[in-house]
Write an enzyme that holds these catalytic residues in place. Structure first.
Site, mmCIF file in Angstrom:
data_model
loop_
_atom_site.group_PDB
_atom_site.id
_atom_site.type_symbol
_atom_site.label_atom_id
_atom_site.label_comp_id
_atom_site.label_asym_id
_atom_site.label_seq_id
_atom_site.Cartn_x
_atom_site.Cartn_y
_atom_site.Cartn_z
ATOM 1 N N LYS A 1 97.859 22.142 53.012
ATOM 2 C CA LYS A 1 97.247 21.977 53.881
ATOM 3 C C LYS A 1 98.705 22.447 55.448
ATOM 4 O O LYS A 1 98.579 22.339 56.295
ATOM 5 C CB LYS A 1 96.211 21.179 54.567
ATOM 6 C CG LYS A 1 95.389 20.406 53.442
ATOM 7 C CD LYS A 1 94.257 19.464 54.100
ATOM 8 C CE LYS A 1 94.583 18.353 53.713
ATOM 9 N NZ LYS A 1 94.789 17.599 52.347
ATOM 10 N N ARG B 1 87.987 12.906 56.517
ATOM 11 C CA ARG B 1 88.333 12.946 55.133
ATOM 12 C C ARG B 1 86.624 12.616 54.573
ATOM 13 O O ARG B 1 86.244 12.259 53.538
ATOM 14 C CB ARG B 1 88.746 11.409 54.844
ATOM 15 C CG ARG B 1 90.394 11.790 55.342
ATOM 16 C CD ARG B 1 91.315 12.695 53.660
ATOM 17 N NE ARG B 1 91.817 12.523 53.317
ATOM 18 C CZ ARG B 1 93.676 12.826 53.618
ATOM 19 N NH1 ARG B 1 93.709 13.062 54.236
ATOM 20 N NH2 ARG B 1 94.225 12.731 52.661
ATOM 21 N N ARG C 1 106.997 17.050 44.784
ATOM 22 C CA ARG C 1 106.940 16.353 46.428
ATOM 23 C C ARG C 1 107.387 15.914 46.685
ATOM 24 O O ARG C 1 108.209 14.751 46.234
ATOM 25 C CB ARG C 1 105.496 16.088 46.586
ATOM 26 C CG ARG C 1 105.318 16.608 48.515
ATOM 27 C CD ARG C 1 104.405 16.282 48.474
ATOM 28 N NE ARG C 1 103.439 15.507 48.857
ATOM 29 C CZ ARG C 1 102.505 14.963 49.504
ATOM 30 N NH1 ARG C 1 102.035 16.228 49.898
ATOM 31 N NH2 ARG C 1 101.807 14.632 49.576
ATOM 32 N N ARG D 1 106.856 10.493 48.247
ATOM 33 C CA ARG D 1 106.093 9.579 49.056
ATOM 34 C C ARG D 1 105.715 8.401 48.220
ATOM 35 O O ARG D 1 105.745 8.359 46.961
ATOM 36 C CB ARG D 1 105.114 10.093 49.517
ATOM 37 C CG ARG D 1 104.664 10.978 50.930
ATOM 38 C CD ARG D 1 103.788 11.602 51.870
ATOM 39 N NE ARG D 1 102.701 11.421 50.980
ATOM 40 C CZ ARG D 1 101.151 12.108 51.203
ATOM 41 N NH1 ARG D 1 101.693 12.967 52.403
ATOM 42 N NH2 ARG D 1 99.887 11.991 51.448
ATOM 43 N N ARG E 1 92.896 9.764 44.093
ATOM 44 C CA ARG E 1 93.472 10.398 45.519
ATOM 45 C C ARG E 1 92.626 11.363 45.443
ATOM 46 O O ARG E 1 92.270 12.027 45.895
ATOM 47 C CB ARG E 1 94.921 11.221 45.535
ATOM 48 C CG ARG E 1 95.404 9.588 46.624
ATOM 49 C CD ARG E 1 96.733 9.863 47.101
ATOM 50 N NE ARG E 1 97.656 10.935 47.308
ATOM 51 C CZ ARG E 1 98.576 11.864 47.561
ATOM 52 N NH1 ARG E 1 99.532 11.011 46.647
ATOM 53 N NH2 ARG E 1 98.899 12.315 48.622
HETATM 54 P P1 AMP Z 1 97.705 12.561 53.531
HETATM 55 O O1 AMP Z 1 99.066 12.792 54.241
HETATM 56 O O2 AMP Z 1 96.507 13.300 54.243
HETATM 57 O O3 AMP Z 1 97.646 12.621 52.049
HETATM 58 O O4 AMP Z 1 96.945 10.829 53.735
HETATM 59 C C1 AMP Z 1 97.655 10.119 52.631
HETATM 60 C C2 AMP Z 1 96.691 8.807 52.457
HETATM 61 O O5 AMP Z 1 96.487 8.149 54.400
HETATM 62 C C3 AMP Z 1 95.195 8.959 52.115
HETATM 63 O O6 AMP Z 1 95.694 8.637 50.560
HETATM 64 C C4 AMP Z 1 94.681 7.518 53.016
HETATM 65 O O7 AMP Z 1 94.758 6.907 52.180
HETATM 66 C C5 AMP Z 1 95.227 8.152 54.861
HETATM 67 N N1 AMP Z 1 94.703 8.600 54.996
HETATM 68 C C6 AMP Z 1 94.373 9.802 56.142
HETATM 69 N N2 AMP Z 1 93.739 10.402 56.833
HETATM 70 C C7 AMP Z 1 92.901 9.643 56.415
HETATM 71 C C8 AMP Z 1 91.897 9.608 56.810
HETATM 72 N N3 AMP Z 1 90.911 10.954 58.009
HETATM 73 N N4 AMP Z 1 90.401 9.204 56.579
HETATM 74 C C9 AMP Z 1 90.508 7.893 55.594
HETATM 75 N N5 AMP Z 1 92.587 7.503 55.482
HETATM 76 C C10 AMP Z 1 92.966 8.662 55.687
#
Ligand code: AMP
Length: 215
Positions: free
Chosen positions: A13, A88, A127, A158, A169
């Site tokens: 994404k 989400r 990654r 990360r 996740r």
């Molecule tokens: P991402 O970078 O999108 O993979 O997000 C990393 C982490 O941030 C996720 O595993 C969640 O813990 C948190 N996170 C990101 N976006 C959201 C969201 N919209 N709602 C809740 N937690 C989020």
């Protein structure tokens, strides 16, 4: 034009959002990035969010929403946004509908990028990212030339890209996020994209869709 990126962790994404941002002048807003910034700044929100992020769980809706609405209030969002990682869950999607209505805006395209989970796991484990500029790398498909990025920043993994957190996740995606496919299908804005290809190939489909929609 406002775009929303849907897909499981590792679906690409963010990579597609970055390309769209460069070509169409829209602003990429990644809630994951906003949260990681809050964590690194050790703000009250960041300290709270860190507990959830490190377990691979969703951060409470109200906390994410606060960071997102603050960002959406910035004037640079007027040109249109690419939401990456938000919503989400269905509750967040309904909240988003409310926010957009208030600003008399709408989501024009929802790209749903799909790949088999086995591929996603491999991708997430490989990654890496630059700690300074955020540029993404992958030790298999797009390895960095050295331990440093072109910008001089250190290349890191990360903290939530580890096997146990990745599993959680992906489970969270299935339970909370996947129902959004149906949510946006009903609104007739969903476009499914085969994410099991190279980034430029996927981006070709993205561009064709944007053109077809008249943008
Ligand atoms: P991402 O970078 O999108 O993979 O997000 C990393 C982490 O941030 C996720 O595993 C969640 O813990 C948190 N996170 C990101 N976006 C959201 C969201 N919209 N709602 C809740 N937690 C989020």
């Amino acid at each position: 034009m406002n775009i929303l990126m849907l897909g499981a962790p590792g679906s690409g994404k963010g990579s597609q959002a970055e390309l769209i941002e460069n070509d169409y002048g829209l602003l990429q807003i990644s809630t994951g990035e906003l949260l990681r910034k809050a964590v690194s700044e050790k703000s009250a929100e960041g300290i709270r969010a860190d507990v959830y992020i490190s377990k691979g769980e969703l951060v409470p809706d109200e906390l994410v929403l606060k960071l997102l609405t603050e960002r959406l209030n910035d004037p640079d969002c007027n040109k249109g946004v690419i939401l990456d990682g938000f919503p989400r869950n269905v509750f967040q999607a309904e909240l988003l509908d409310g926010i957009l209505e208030k600003y008399r805006k709408k989501i024009d395209i929802v790209f749903n990028i799909e790949s088999p989970f086995e591929i996603l796991k491999e991708r997430l484990l490989a990654r890496r990212m630059c700690a300074k500029c955020g540029k993404g790398y992958n030790m298999i498909s797009n390895p960095p030339k050295s331990v440093y990025c072109e910008c001089g920043g250190e290349i890191i993994r990360r903290s939530d890209d580890n096997e146990a957190t990745i599993k959680n996740r992906l489970d969270v995606y299935l339970i909370s996020t996947k129902p959004l496919i149906n949510y946006y299908e009903k609104k007739e804005v969903l476009v499914n994209i085969d994410g099991n290809r190279k980034i430029p190939e996927i981006y070709q489909d993205v561009k064709v869709t944007i053109k077809k929609k008249g943008y």
